[in-house]
Scaffold this active site. Structure first.
Site, PDB file in Angstrom:
ATOM      1  N   ASP A 123       0.845  -1.188   0.000  1.00 33.76           N
ATOM      2  CA  ASP A 123       0.000   0.000   0.000  1.00 33.76           C
ATOM      3  C   ASP A 123       0.883   1.241   0.000  1.00 33.76           C
ATOM      4  OD1 ASP A 123      -2.396   1.330  -0.084  1.00 33.76           O
ATOM      5  OD2 ASP A 123      -2.676   1.359   2.079  1.00 33.76           O
ATOM      6  N   TYR A 157       1.243   5.682  -0.482  1.00 33.03           N
ATOM      7  CA  TYR A 157       0.770   6.893   0.194  1.00 33.03           C
ATOM      8  C   TYR A 157       0.819   8.019  -0.831  1.00 33.03           C
ATOM      9  CZ  TYR A 157       0.350   9.764   4.531  1.00 33.03           C
ATOM     10  OH  TYR A 157      -0.074  10.577   5.552  1.00 33.03           O
ATOM     11  N   HIS A 192      -4.156  14.013   1.012  1.00 36.51           N
ATOM     12  CA  HIS A 192      -4.321  13.237   2.249  1.00 36.51           C
ATOM     13  C   HIS A 192      -3.049  13.307   3.089  1.00 36.51           C
ATOM     14  CE1 HIS A 192      -5.409   9.941   4.942  1.00 36.51           C
ATOM     15  NE2 HIS A 192      -4.259   9.362   4.649  1.00 36.51           N
ATOM     16  N   ARG A 252       1.781  17.073  12.827  1.00 40.14           N
ATOM     17  CA  ARG A 252       3.084  17.757  12.889  1.00 40.14           C
ATOM     18  C   ARG A 252       2.990  19.258  12.624  1.00 40.14           C
ATOM     19  NH1 ARG A 252       4.067  13.071  10.101  1.00 40.14           N
ATOM     20  NH2 ARG A 252       3.981  14.163   8.089  1.00 40.14           N
ATOM     21  N   GLU A 286     -10.583   4.232   4.292  1.00 40.72           N
ATOM     22  CA  GLU A 286      -9.712   4.999   3.414  1.00 40.72           C
ATOM     23  C   GLU A 286     -10.084   4.680   1.962  1.00 40.72           C
ATOM     24  OE1 GLU A 286      -5.517   5.164   4.133  1.00 40.72           O
ATOM     25  OE2 GLU A 286      -5.752   4.796   6.282  1.00 40.72           O
ATOM     26  N   GLU A 331      -9.388   4.321  -1.713  1.00 36.15           N
ATOM     27  CA  GLU A 331      -8.200   4.107  -2.538  1.00 36.15           C
ATOM     28  C   GLU A 331      -8.578   3.413  -3.845  1.00 36.15           C
ATOM     29  OE1 GLU A 331      -4.743   2.486  -0.705  1.00 36.15           O
ATOM     30  OE2 GLU A 331      -5.273   3.172   1.318  1.00 36.15           O
ATOM     31  N   ASP A 377      -8.939   0.655   2.538  1.00 37.80           N
ATOM     32  CA  ASP A 377      -7.876   0.247   3.460  1.00 37.80           C
ATOM     33  C   ASP A 377      -8.312   0.622   4.877  1.00 37.80           C
ATOM     34  OD1 ASP A 377      -5.395  -0.585   4.452  1.00 37.80           O
ATOM     35  OD2 ASP A 377      -4.564   1.429   4.258  1.00 37.80           O
ATOM     36  N   ARG A 389      -7.293   3.922  13.851  1.00 37.01           N
ATOM     37  CA  ARG A 389      -6.410   5.076  14.053  1.00 37.01           C
ATOM     38  C   ARG A 389      -5.792   5.110  15.450  1.00 37.01           C
ATOM     39  NH1 ARG A 389      -5.297   6.497   8.928  1.00 37.01           N
ATOM     40  NH2 ARG A 389      -7.167   7.100   7.773  1.00 37.01           N
ATOM     41  N   GLN A 433      -3.104   2.501  15.535  1.00 34.24           N
ATOM     42  CA  GLN A 433      -2.023   2.990  14.673  1.00 34.24           C
ATOM     43  C   GLN A 433      -1.174   4.055  15.372  1.00 34.24           C
ATOM     44  OE1 GLN A 433      -3.472   4.512  10.955  1.00 34.24           O
ATOM     45  NE2 GLN A 433      -1.444   4.863  10.090  1.00 34.24           N
ATOM     46  N   TYR A 474       2.822   2.774  15.471  1.00 38.67           N
ATOM     47  CA  TYR A 474       3.492   2.972  14.178  1.00 38.67           C
ATOM     48  C   TYR A 474       4.943   3.451  14.283  1.00 38.67           C
ATOM     49  CZ  TYR A 474       3.372   8.105  13.888  1.00 38.67           C
ATOM     50  OH  TYR A 474       3.578   9.452  14.080  1.00 38.67           O
ATOM     51  N   LYS A 480      -3.618  -2.113  10.565  1.00 33.96           N
ATOM     52  CA  LYS A 480      -3.926  -2.231   9.134  1.00 33.96           C
ATOM     53  C   LYS A 480      -4.138  -3.672   8.680  1.00 33.96           C
ATOM     54  CE  LYS A 480      -3.133   2.108   7.594  1.00 33.96           C
ATOM     55  NZ  LYS A 480      -4.022   2.890   6.705  1.00 33.96           N
ATOM     56  N   THR A 490      -8.743  -5.489   4.419  1.00 33.26           N
ATOM     57  CA  THR A 490      -8.711  -4.539   3.308  1.00 33.26           C
ATOM     58  C   THR A 490      -9.728  -5.036   2.294  1.00 33.26           C
ATOM     59  OG1 THR A 490      -6.369  -4.025   3.642  1.00 33.26           O
ATOM     60  CG2 THR A 490      -7.308  -3.502   1.485  1.00 33.26           C
ATOM     61  N   THR A 550      -4.713   6.805   0.350  1.00 39.04           N
ATOM     62  CA  THR A 550      -5.987   7.509   0.397  1.00 39.04           C
ATOM     63  C   THR A 550      -6.041   8.642  -0.624  1.00 39.04           C
ATOM     64  OG1 THR A 550      -6.139   6.999   2.737  1.00 39.04           O
ATOM     65  CG2 THR A 550      -7.596   8.719   1.914  1.00 39.04           C
ATOM     66  N   GLU A 583      -9.536  12.832   8.324  1.00 41.33           N
ATOM     67  CA  GLU A 583      -9.468  14.194   7.775  1.00 41.33           C
ATOM     68  C   GLU A 583     -10.784  14.941   7.957  1.00 41.33           C
ATOM     69  OE1 GLU A 583      -7.327  14.060   3.693  1.00 41.33           O
ATOM     70  OE2 GLU A 583      -8.024  12.015   4.116  1.00 41.33           O
TER      71      GLU A 583
END
Length: 441
Positions: free
Chosen positions: A136, A138, A143, A152, A210, A212, A245, A249, A252, A256, A265, A269, A373, A387
């Site tokens: 998978d 990104y 996204h 961040r 997600e 995709e 996907d 959260r 995760q 992660y 994850k 899927t 995503t 989001e």
């Protein structure tokens, strides 16, 4: 221009005869018997029955490979390569055209039609290929920027590598599910509050979807993992599906660092059941709608030299969910929560494949590549609840009479993803990518 058929096909069907996607089904009367089929209108057409009934006799290129159409997966057919895929798909389209040049092969052969045609609603869908590996990516920059900003801040939203390579992680092929399979809420380690000193073991409280797309491969790169060039990468792609996907959260967020997603994850899927062949989407190729900064030029091995290798495919997500009325009755409501487009990706599937092999990774027929995503740049075009709700801080208002809201998915919620390119009477679509949430063990 739409191709007219002797079949009665709704002009809004994603499965026009300009599409003819491939899948694996079993009829409800014999669920153990998996067969390769194509989707046309409301029908699934069993290719083995077309072989047995002689309907393919006027397609000389497929004659040496008829056994591929008798298999319980599409791997052998996919390995024949894109030129033969195109030839065979166009022959099937000719069989179904109103002005078919082969009237006796299928249109006028009622006995064969009775054996080969089933209503798709009476069939079970299966994962259409044997998937050895699943990766998978990104590649949706909107996204990536939105999520980076959440965790961040806007100044550090994208990591320094993002504009130079398609970021990805190796997923779990055993967890790929066909559309319609229930999705069990996962459990795992969760930090109950930011200031907590230790995690707890709990069912996920932040289950997300997600939106995709994903590509199946029809060609490998040899046992020595020879790097695939950007010029040849498209010839390795068999076709495309929609993909959800599913993501936990809260699990995760705790797990992660430092190696990336794991239990958050690997539980499920979902993919749409019909593979739209790459050649069917050729008329809908386009440039990406996201602009790459001039100072972030790609290294030569990834440079497509402005070739239009993205696709103009409108995508949408709707949420079907239970509501409880004042009278005590349980009803279902539906809200469309996303409208976006596959062209919002920053990296194309050929670029994803090329980067995947640059270090010597061996790819095989049936491998699956997810896009990451897909989000647009407006509020109504986001591909995840993370989001849409600012990580649960701002509930999403749903369209019903009782004022329902969501931050993340609740048990009983069903996520339905759809997508189709083209116009009325000639849609190239995927069918539903659907999954309903059931309680954790």
């Amino acid at each position: 221009m739409a191709s007219a058929s002797w079949l009665d096909i709704d002009e809004d069907s994603p499965f026009s005869i300009d599409n003819i996607p491939f899948g694996v089904i079993s009829h409800n009367s014999r669920l153990a018997d998996r067969q390769v089929a194509v989707a046309v209108g409301e029908y699934a057409i069993l290719l083995q029955e077309l072989v047995n009934g002689g309907a393919l006799s006027q397609c000389p290129d497929i004659q040496p490979h008829l056994d591929c159409l008798r298999q319980p997966s599409l791997n052998d057919f996919a390995s024949l390569g894109r030129p033969l895929h195109q030839t065979f798909r166009l022959y099937l389209r000719d069989l179904l055209r109103a002005d078919t040049p082969y009237p006796g092969q299928l249109r006028d052969n009622r006995q064969l039609r009775n054996r080969a045609f089933f209503f798709r609603s009476d069939c079970a869908n299966h994962v259409p290929m044997i998937i050895g590996d699943y990766t998978d990516f990104y590649a949706g920059v909107n996204h990536a920027r939105n999520v980076g900003t959440l965790f961040r801040g806007a100044q550090n939203a994208l990591q320094p590598n993002y504009m130079h390579l398609p970021v990805g992680y190796h997923g779990r092929a055993s967890s790929i599910r066909p559309s319609g399979c229930p999705i069990r809420r996962p459990a795992g380690q969760i930090l109950p509050a930011p200031e907590a000193a230790a995690p707890v073991h709990s069912a996920s409280r932040k289950l997300d979807m997600e939106l995709e797309m994903a590509a199946f491969l029809c060609k490998g790169n040899g046992p020595d993992g020879r790097p695939i060039s950007i010029a040849e990468a498209s010839s390795h792609i068999f076709g495309y599906v929609l993909m959800n996907d599913w993501s936990a959260r809260d699990i995760q967020a705790w797990e992660y660092v430092p190696l990336g997603p794991f239990n958050s994850k690997n539980f499920a899927t979902t993919i749409s059941p019909w593979i739209v062949l790459a050649d069917a989407l050729e008329p809908h190729r386009c440039q990406s709608t996201t602009q790459r900064p001039v100072e972030s030029a790609l290294l030569p091995y990834l440079d497509e030299k402005s070739a239009p290798t993205f696709h103009d495919i409108p995508l949408s997500v709707r949420l079907e969910y239970p509501i409880h009325s004042e009278a005590g009755s349980n009803d279902k409501a539906t809200t469309t929560i996303t409208d976006t487009n596959a062209s919002h990706l920053m990296y194309s599937f050929p670029q994803m494949l090329v980067h995947h092999t640059v270090g010597g990774c061996e790819m095989r027929v049936g491998d699956l590549l997810g896009s990451g995503t897909i989000s647009g740049d407006t509020a109504g075009s986001l591909g995840s609840l993370l989001e849409m709700t600012d990580n649960g801080k701002t509930p999403l208002k749903l369209d019903d009479s009782v004022g329902s809201q969501r931050t993340f998915l609740e048990d009983g919620d069903e996520v339905v993803m759809t997508g189709k390119a083209g116009s009325k009477g000639a849609y190239i679509g995927f069918g539903d990518c659907r999954g309903i949430i059931v309680p954790a063990y």
